[in-house]
Write a protein that holds these residues in place. Structure first.
Motif, mmCIF file in Angstrom:
data_model
loop_
_atom_site.group_PDB
_atom_site.id
_atom_site.type_symbol
_atom_site.label_atom_id
_atom_site.label_comp_id
_atom_site.label_asym_id
_atom_site.label_seq_id
_atom_site.Cartn_x
_atom_site.Cartn_y
_atom_site.Cartn_z
ATOM 1 N N ALA A 1 79.562 -35.431 64.582
ATOM 2 C CA ALA A 1 80.438 -34.840 65.603
ATOM 3 C C ALA A 1 81.730 -34.343 64.975
ATOM 4 N N ARG A 2 82.319 -35.122 64.068
ATOM 5 C CA ARG A 2 83.585 -34.737 63.448
ATOM 6 C C ARG A 2 83.399 -33.556 62.497
ATOM 7 N N ILE A 3 82.270 -33.517 61.787
ATOM 8 C CA ILE A 3 82.015 -32.383 60.890
ATOM 9 C C ILE A 3 81.894 -31.095 61.690
ATOM 10 N N LEU A 4 81.242 -31.152 62.846
ATOM 11 C CA LEU A 4 81.081 -29.960 63.681
ATOM 12 C C LEU A 4 82.335 -29.642 64.487
ATOM 13 N N TYR A 5 83.155 -30.644 64.749
ATOM 14 C CA TYR A 5 84.375 -30.476 65.541
ATOM 15 C C TYR A 5 85.355 -29.495 64.888
ATOM 16 N N VAL A 6 85.558 -29.634 63.591
ATOM 17 C CA VAL A 6 86.571 -28.819 62.919
ATOM 18 C C VAL A 6 86.239 -27.327 62.970
ATOM 19 N N PRO A 7 85.015 -26.901 62.635
ATOM 20 C CA PRO A 7 84.735 -25.468 62.779
ATOM 21 C C PRO A 7 84.810 -24.999 64.234
ATOM 22 N N ALA A 8 84.383 -25.858 65.165
ATOM 23 C CA ALA A 8 84.485 -25.477 66.585
ATOM 24 C C ALA A 8 85.940 -25.274 66.966
ATOM 25 N N TYR A 9 86.824 -26.136 66.488
ATOM 26 C CA TYR A 9 88.253 -25.994 66.761
ATOM 27 C C TYR A 9 88.792 -24.751 66.060
ATOM 28 N N GLY A 10 88.459 -24.609 64.782
ATOM 29 C CA GLY A 10 88.946 -23.469 64.013
ATOM 30 C C GLY A 10 88.545 -22.129 64.599
ATOM 31 N N ARG B 1 83.962 -27.883 71.350
ATOM 32 C CA ARG B 1 84.930 -28.730 70.649
ATOM 33 C C ARG B 1 85.192 -30.020 71.424
ATOM 34 N N THR B 2 85.383 -29.905 72.724
ATOM 35 C CA THR B 2 85.666 -31.071 73.558
ATOM 36 C C THR B 2 84.489 -32.032 73.588
ATOM 37 N N LEU B 3 83.277 -31.511 73.703
ATOM 38 C CA LEU B 3 82.084 -32.376 73.709
ATOM 39 C C LEU B 3 81.916 -33.096 72.376
ATOM 40 N N LEU B 4 82.194 -32.400 71.287
ATOM 41 C CA LEU B 4 82.098 -33.024 69.971
ATOM 42 C C LEU B 4 83.157 -34.104 69.800
ATOM 43 N N TRP B 5 84.367 -33.833 70.269
ATOM 44 C CA TRP B 5 85.424 -34.853 70.219
ATOM 45 C C TRP B 5 84.995 -36.086 70.998
ATOM 46 N N LEU B 6 84.457 -35.864 72.193
ATOM 47 C CA LEU B 6 84.025 -36.966 73.047
ATOM 48 C C LEU B 6 82.911 -37.783 72.385
ATOM 49 N N ALA B 7 81.968 -37.124 71.741
ATOM 50 C CA ALA B 7 80.877 -37.834 71.052
ATOM 51 C C ALA B 7 81.428 -38.705 69.933
ATOM 52 N N GLY B 8 82.330 -38.172 69.136
ATOM 53 C CA GLY B 8 82.931 -38.955 68.060
ATOM 54 C C GLY B 8 83.753 -40.117 68.580
ATOM 55 N N PHE B 9 84.493 -39.887 69.644
ATOM 56 C CA PHE B 9 85.313 -40.946 70.232
ATOM 57 C C PHE B 9 84.433 -42.045 70.828
ATOM 58 N N ALA B 10 83.386 -41.651 71.545
ATOM 59 C CA ALA B 10 82.473 -42.636 72.142
ATOM 60 C C ALA B 10 81.798 -43.467 71.055
ATOM 61 N N ALA B 11 81.424 -42.852 69.950
ATOM 62 C CA ALA B 11 80.807 -43.589 68.843
ATOM 63 C C ALA B 11 81.793 -44.604 68.266
ATOM 64 N N THR B 12 83.052 -44.219 68.172
ATOM 65 C CA THR B 12 84.080 -45.130 67.664
ATOM 66 C C THR B 12 84.271 -46.310 68.609
ATOM 67 N N VAL B 13 84.339 -46.049 69.899
ATOM 68 C CA VAL B 13 84.473 -47.131 70.883
ATOM 69 C C VAL B 13 83.290 -48.078 70.787
ATOM 70 N N PHE B 14 82.088 -47.519 70.632
ATOM 71 C CA PHE B 14 80.899 -48.353 70.474
ATOM 72 C C PHE B 14 81.031 -49.286 69.271
#
Length: 131
Positions: free
Chosen positions: A93-102, A109-122
């Motif tokens: 998610a984080r690898i794909l987030y940066v190009p989506a943001y760029g 971008r928002t969905l990728l951020w959410l996936a990475g954040f949810a994985a961290t919470v898990f």
């Protein structure tokens, strides 16, 4: 070294790559003289370089949240299939987030951020539940 710790190391390297890309864009926009100065005069980045700057800040924040979760799991010797999957989801998610943001792809971008954040919470929940 566990796969989760390898993922943490890979994410650190990826964040360093984002920094290099941002600095390269900054040199082109602001000039090396300004970057080597005390930067008392405020100048702004534009376009993709400005978005990379914001993505870098977000990536460092994500690292500050992700790293302790992985280290807690390592300390508790609580790695397993679920924590590996969560770490892999985070990294992808984080690898794909940066190009989506760029590139300014905001919904993705928002969905990728959410996936990475949810994985961290898990990962934090897994660390708390580990005996």
């Amino acid at each position: 070294m566990s796969s989760e710790l390898n993922i943490l190391a890979l994410y650190g390297l990826y964040t360093a790559l984002i920094l290099i890309l941002k600095v390269t864009g900054s040199m082109n926009q602001l000039g090396m003289g300004y970057l080597l100065s005390a930067r008392d005069e405020q100048r702004s980045l534009r376009g993709i370089t400005a978005r990379l700057d914001r993505a870098l800040t977000n990536s460092i924040t994500a690292m500050a949240l992700f790293a302790p979760a992985v280290l807690l799991l390592a300390q508790k010797d609580a790695f397993g299939a679920a924590t590996l999957t969560a770490a892999q989801v985070f990294l992808l998610a984080r690898i794909l987030y940066v190009p989506a943001y760029g590139l300014g792809i905001t919904g993705v971008r928002t969905l990728l951020w959410l996936a990475g954040f949810a994985a961290t919470v898990f990962l934090y929940l897994a660390a708390l539940l580990a005996t």
